[in-house]
Design a protein around this motif. Structure first.
Motif, PDB file in Angstrom:
ATOM      1  N   SER A 257       4.859   7.716  14.890  1.00 21.59           N
ATOM      2  CA  SER A 257       5.161   6.272  14.763  1.00 21.59           C
ATOM      3  C   SER A 257       6.473   5.876  14.667  1.00 21.59           C
ATOM      4  N   ILE A 258       7.292   4.924  15.162  1.00 20.53           N
ATOM      5  CA  ILE A 258       8.537   4.600  15.031  1.00 20.53           C
ATOM      6  C   ILE A 258       8.840   3.353  14.403  1.00 20.53           C
ATOM      7  N   TRP A 259       7.839   2.864  13.562  1.00 18.19           N
ATOM      8  CA  TRP A 259       7.962   1.796  12.816  1.00 18.19           C
ATOM      9  C   TRP A 259       7.624   1.920  11.286  1.00 18.19           C
ATOM     10  N   PRO A 260       8.070   1.508  10.318  1.00 14.40           N
ATOM     11  CA  PRO A 260       8.001   1.816   8.965  1.00 14.40           C
ATOM     12  C   PRO A 260       6.277   1.239   8.517  1.00 14.40           C
ATOM     13  N   GLU A 261       5.406   1.894   8.942  1.00 21.45           N
ATOM     14  CA  GLU A 261       4.169   1.790   8.719  1.00 21.45           C
ATOM     15  C   GLU A 261       3.923   1.404   7.080  1.00 21.45           C
ATOM     16  N   THR A 262       2.950   0.469   6.761  1.00 24.52           N
ATOM     17  CA  THR A 262       2.687  -0.150   5.493  1.00 24.52           C
ATOM     18  C   THR A 262       1.899   0.852   4.966  1.00 24.52           C
TER      19      THR A 262
ATOM     20  N   PHE B 162       0.923  -1.157   0.128  1.00 25.08           N
ATOM     21  CA  PHE B 162      -0.094  -0.127  -0.106  1.00 25.08           C
ATOM     22  C   PHE B 162       1.034   1.314  -0.085  1.00 25.08           C
ATOM     23  N   SER B 163       2.267   1.312  -0.032  1.00 25.43           N
ATOM     24  CA  SER B 163       2.971   2.325  -0.091  1.00 25.43           C
ATOM     25  C   SER B 163       4.350   1.862  -0.836  1.00 25.43           C
ATOM     26  N   ASN B 164       5.064   2.885  -1.463  1.00 23.98           N
ATOM     27  CA  ASN B 164       6.155   2.582  -1.912  1.00 23.98           C
ATOM     28  C   ASN B 164       7.293   1.917  -0.989  1.00 23.98           C
ATOM     29  N   SER B 165       7.419   2.562   0.154  1.00 23.79           N
ATOM     30  CA  SER B 165       8.217   2.093   1.199  1.00 23.79           C
ATOM     31  C   SER B 165       7.784   0.437   1.494  1.00 23.79           C
ATOM     32  N   SER B 166       6.716  -0.172   1.645  1.00 27.12           N
ATOM     33  CA  SER B 166       6.478  -1.197   1.625  1.00 27.12           C
ATOM     34  C   SER B 166       6.817  -2.235   0.602  1.00 27.12           C
ATOM     35  N   ALA B 167       6.730  -1.654  -0.512  1.00 21.32           N
ATOM     36  CA  ALA B 167       7.289  -2.461  -1.863  1.00 21.32           C
ATOM     37  C   ALA B 167       8.809  -2.730  -1.720  1.00 21.32           C
ATOM     38  N   LEU B 168       9.563  -1.697  -1.302  1.00 19.86           N
ATOM     39  CA  LEU B 168      10.976  -1.596  -1.050  1.00 19.86           C
ATOM     40  C   LEU B 168      11.506  -2.884   0.175  1.00 19.86           C
ATOM     41  N   GLN B 169      10.429  -2.667   1.019  1.00 16.69           N
ATOM     42  CA  GLN B 169      10.830  -3.921   2.389  1.00 16.69           C
ATOM     43  C   GLN B 169      10.593  -5.270   1.678  1.00 16.69           C
ATOM     44  N   VAL B 170       9.611  -5.393   1.003  1.00 17.83           N
ATOM     45  CA  VAL B 170       9.267  -6.807   0.421  1.00 17.83           C
ATOM     46  C   VAL B 170      10.055  -7.309  -0.605  1.00 17.83           C
ATOM     47  N   ALA B 171      10.716  -6.561  -1.555  1.00 17.75           N
ATOM     48  CA  ALA B 171      11.619  -6.735  -2.412  1.00 17.75           C
ATOM     49  C   ALA B 171      13.125  -7.096  -1.701  1.00 17.75           C
ATOM     50  N   ALA B 172      13.310  -6.359  -0.793  1.00 18.63           N
ATOM     51  CA  ALA B 172      14.634  -6.503  -0.036  1.00 18.63           C
ATOM     52  C   ALA B 172      14.673  -7.980   0.433  1.00 18.63           C
ATOM     53  N   VAL B 173      13.611  -8.607   0.925  1.00 18.00           N
ATOM     54  CA  VAL B 173      13.432  -9.929   1.452  1.00 18.00           C
ATOM     55  C   VAL B 173      13.354 -10.794   0.315  1.00 18.00           C
ATOM     56  N   TRP B 174      12.517 -10.597  -0.681  1.00 16.65           N
ATOM     57  CA  TRP B 174      12.324 -11.674  -1.495  1.00 16.65           C
ATOM     58  C   TRP B 174      12.655 -10.872  -2.891  1.00 16.65           C
ATOM     59  N   PRO B 175      13.864 -10.691  -3.512  1.00 17.35           N
ATOM     60  CA  PRO B 175      13.919  -9.917  -4.519  1.00 17.35           C
ATOM     61  C   PRO B 175      13.531 -10.620  -5.768  1.00 17.35           C
TER      62      PRO B 175
END
Length: 826
Positions: free
Chosen positions: A756-761, A638-651
């Motif tokens: 908020s101190i966590w990278p929200e989705t 639901f955000s560009n940041s979330s896309a980067l988080q997922v891609a970092a784990v499962w490229p």
């Protein structure tokens, strides 16, 4: 604890009394609110849950006293505990007036208890806290949601679930084969009055689908449609098993039935099986007769057997006591599943049969040979007969293994049926005072729950067999993901599409919910096999992972989801949080700090899980198990940041990632900017827990209390009670978006802070704050960082996990004020 609270009138804005809340009662873990109202509908809201009804219950006392229609009563029911009533905002009743009538203000239902129950409650609470101490310690040491669940269970803080256990006896199995040694003769009594358009189909089905020796006794009751009698004469001619009785004039439904029953009981025909009372708007499926009468075999106390239907009161599918129209072919598709509910040894008893398709034992017809003509043209007469027989020892059984489509109301018309039902129900209530209570008990306990769930799933799957039914895996703890899901399902229902929810983290491991326009069917189980058997009924499924936080063994979830998928099914993972990437679904380390994407090797204990048997699941194994399901699914972020988080784990799954930003659920009022010389007031917006920055807010408030520096602080929302706040911060509490203009004016708010101190989705709150037009501060991480960077009124706070975040916020705000002062001076 059973607590009854006083009622109160319902008054509209014109000052007229339009109803009365007779009883508000807390009993057996549920809040009951009942009364009467001249209104379109009523909605009870409490502790984040709500229920809505139209006032349609019979209230003869109100009708006779005020000269109103009988159907003005209502009964609302929500899960609740005494703890919840004492420690939550009061329940609220929202009343929608009838069209053209004055508006009705929402009604608060405050709870005031005498001292004795309060003292008893405190003693119980202290006892429960002592018992919960080990779980409390586990939660404080590990922050594992499993311990939180145990604490809530010990303290009985979980609202009771309005559902029953799934009964394995009523799960789909192999259809029972017809028994060649069981072939009793059945007489079918079918009165006919008009309804010509259904008549040919009804008769054709009886002839083609009856799988026992049979005789059909037709009673033509002087139909006003001139086509009916000639058609029946032609159809009956040459059919040896059909007898046509013609009433010289219209005698009414009951007299016609009695004439047919008398003919069926005469001794010139085989009398080895029951008599079946069948309406001309009932459409029987293949192989119906043997299934319907088989429960009579070896059971002389069985008086009636009634199948399931789409319109048969307590035997209705998908929702009890609700009529559901079916498209052509749906009845047969539902009955195909009913054939597999082979549970004849455990058929539930019902308070009555329903005469649209009801098998009646000859032994009992010999004792009570007629229906009572007091009931006029019909409706309620079968209840009267069933009650008379029950007093003689006869039992009435429900048959989940047969589904008969009923296009109810065709014979008399729906408006006439409604009037007849109201009149005749009064007769039943006078004769059998306990009958209504027995029906309500049946509805509450619903011994047909599992069968209703199975047949309801068959209904959902048959609406459009080419379209997949969404099946959401979600948790039971509320919050943003659950709010999103409820909105998603509500949108589906507006388009007539049902959905299914499989919840974890509740009182049982699994809670299955079928969401229909008529309401929800809810069942619980600790056995995944039972869930798998029920979901297998759906011909096509779209399996959607929403959130699995709270499950006692979440490392099993991906494999379970894969086992629910067939080749043609779709799958989606919604990243409302990062649970598929780490057991720490906020990606925070054990010390509460975010230190970038979580990839192996990462030895922080927050990113490993412990299974119920004590075994540790390292991060590598966790991500590998979830990757198997992710490789089969679309990955919705639901955000560009979330896309980067997922891609970092499962490229290698980057091509499966799809960005789908949320929109705001409510219109947010645009606010006027504060005066240039207004004193700075920093307002924290939203409900604040640990990862949402509760510690940061506490630190800011304590520093202001200590040194008097920095802006005045206001919390518009709530904070985790574990974080006590000094008087230097104003705590407003819960709010609605529409309240923001008033609250901003009341507190003199000049800036918003999203701590908020966590990278929200995705962060609804930051978008709501930005939409007001006031400056919004948030850390430059996650979706909140994306949002403030993209907005002209957004202010990014530098984020460093190792820094003093409260000091960073103060320093950033001071810089803002310095810039503002320079601009004012210029």
């Amino acid at each position: 604890m059973d607590v009854t609270l006083p009622g109160q009138p319902i008054v509209d804005q014109a000052g007229q009394t339009v109803g009365y809340i007779d009883v508000m009662r807390l009993c057996q873990g549920r809040l009951h609110v009942s009364g009467w109202a001249l209104a379109e509908k009523l909605r009870l809201v409490f502790a984040g849950t709500e229920t809505e009804v139209a006032p349609t219950l019979r209230r003869e006392d109100v009708a006779s006293a005020l000269g109103l229609s009988d159907n003005v009563g209502f009964n609302l029911l929500l899960p609740a505990t005494l703890d919840m009533l004492l420690n939550s905002a009061p329940p609220g009743l929202v009343v929608t007036p009838r069209p053209g009538h004055a508006q009705i203000h929402p009604i608060s239902l405050p709870v005031r208890l005498p001292l004795r129950p309060r003292a008893r409650l405190m003693a119980t609470f202290l006892r429960d806290v002592t018992a919960a101490a080990p779980a409390i310690a586990g939660w404080m040491l590990t922050a594992n949601p499993v311990f939180r669940k145990r604490v809530k269970a010990r303290l009985r803080l979980d609202p009771p679930q309005p559902s029953g256990m799934i009964d394995p006896r009523f799960l789909p199995g192999t259809p029972a084969r017809p028994d060649p040694d069981f072939a009793p003769h059945v007489d079918i009594v079918l009165p006919v009055y008009n309804a010509f358009d259904l008549l040919r189909d009804c008769l054709d089905r009886v002839e083609r689908h009856t799988d026992l020796p049979w005789r059909l006794i037709l009673i033509e009751d002087g139909s006003t449609d001139a086509r009916v009698r000639p058609f029946l004469r032609d159809w009956a001619a040459g059919r040896d098993r059909v007898e046509l009785l013609e009433n010289p004039q219209n005698m009414g439904f009951i007299s016609s039935v009695n004439r047919g029953l008398a003919r069926a009981m005469q001794g010139d025909q085989p009398q080895t099986g029951p008599v079946v009372l069948l309406n001309s708007d009932a459409l029987v499926p293949p192989g119906w007769a043997q299934r319907l009468v088989r429960p009579f075999r070896g059971a002389p106390d069985v008086a009636t057997v009634t199948p399931m239907s789409n319109d048969a009161e307590i035997f209705s599918v998908p929702a009890i006591c609700c009529r559901t129209m079916l498209a052509p072919g749906q009845g047969e598709a539902i009955d195909a599943v009913a054939r597999r509910l082979t549970c004849e040894a455990h058929l539930p008893e019902a308070p009555t049969g329903v005469g649209f398709c009801m098998a009646m034992g000859r032994r009992w017809l010999a004792q009570v040979p007629e229906l009572d003509t007091t009931f006029g043209r019909g409706y309620g007469e079968e209840v009267d007969w069933c009650q008379k027989v029950a007093r003689r020892g006869g039992r009435h059984l429900a048959l989940p293994g047969l589904f008969v489509e009923h296009r109810g109301g065709e014979s008399f018309g729906s408006e006439e049926k409604h009037a007849l039902v109201l009149h005749n129900n009064r007769i039943v209530s006078r004769r059998y005072p306990d009958y209504d209570r027995s029906v309500q008990n049946f509805i509450v306990t619903d011994p047909l729950l599992t069968a209703r769930m199975g047949l309801g799933l068959a209904w959902a799957g048959s609406l459009d067999p080419a379209r997949a039914v969404p099946v959401y895996l979600a948790h039971s703890m509320g919050g943003g993901a659950d709010h999103w899901l409820e909105h998603r399902m509500a949108a589906d229902l507006e388009e007539g599409r049902p959905s299914v929810v499989l919840r974890v983290g509740g009182m049982r491991r699994w809670q299955l919910e079928l969401v229909t326009p008529q309401g929800r069917i809810v069942g619980q189980s600790d056995t995944v096999g039972q869930i798998r058997d029920l979901l297998a009924i759906l011909p096509r499924r779209h399996l959607v992972y929403s959130c699995g936080v709270g499950d006692p063994d979440p490392v099993e979830i991906p494999e379970i989801l894969l086992s629910l998928l067939r080749e043609a099914d779709r799958a989606t993972i919604l990243f409302h949080d990062y649970f598929p990437l780490s057991p720490s679904y906020t990606l925070l380390d054990k010390d509460g700090a975010y230190r970038g994407p979580v990839r192996p090797p990462r030895r922080d204990p927050a990113h490993s899980a412990r299974r119920p048997d004590g075994r540790r699941v390292p991060l590598e194994d966790w991500q590998a198990v979830w990757a198997k399901f992710a490789a089969r699914a679309d990955l919705a972020v639901f955000s560009n940041s979330s896309a980067l988080q997922v891609a970092a784990v499962w490229p290698d799954l980057k091509d499966r990632i799809h960005l789908r930003p949320h929109g705001l659920r409510h219109a947010v009022p645009r606010l006027n900017p504060p005066a240039a010389d207004a004193p700075p007031v920093l307002a924290v917006l939203g409900n604040i827990g640990w990862q949402k920055g509760a510690g940061l807010v506490q630190s800011l408030a304590r520093r202001r209390a200590r040194d008097g520096r920095g802006p005045r602080l206001v919390l518009i929302g709530n904070i985790d009670p574990a974080f006590d706040l000094p008087d230097s911060i104003t705590l407003h509490g819960s709010y609605m978006v529409s309240d923001l203009p008033h609250l901003v004016s009341q507190y003199g708010v000049t800036h918003w802070l999203i701590p908020s101190i966590w990278p929200e989705t995705f962060c609804y709150t930051v978008h709501e704050a930005l939409a007001t037009g006031l400056p919004v501060l948030a850390f430059g991480l996650g979706a909140q960082g994306d949002a403030v960077r993209a907005a002209s009124n957004g202010i990014e706070i530098p984020f460093d996990a190792e820094a003093d975040l409260a000091q960073t916020v103060r320093r950033t705000f001071e810089q803002i004020q310095e810039i503002q002062n320079i601009r004012q001076g210029a």
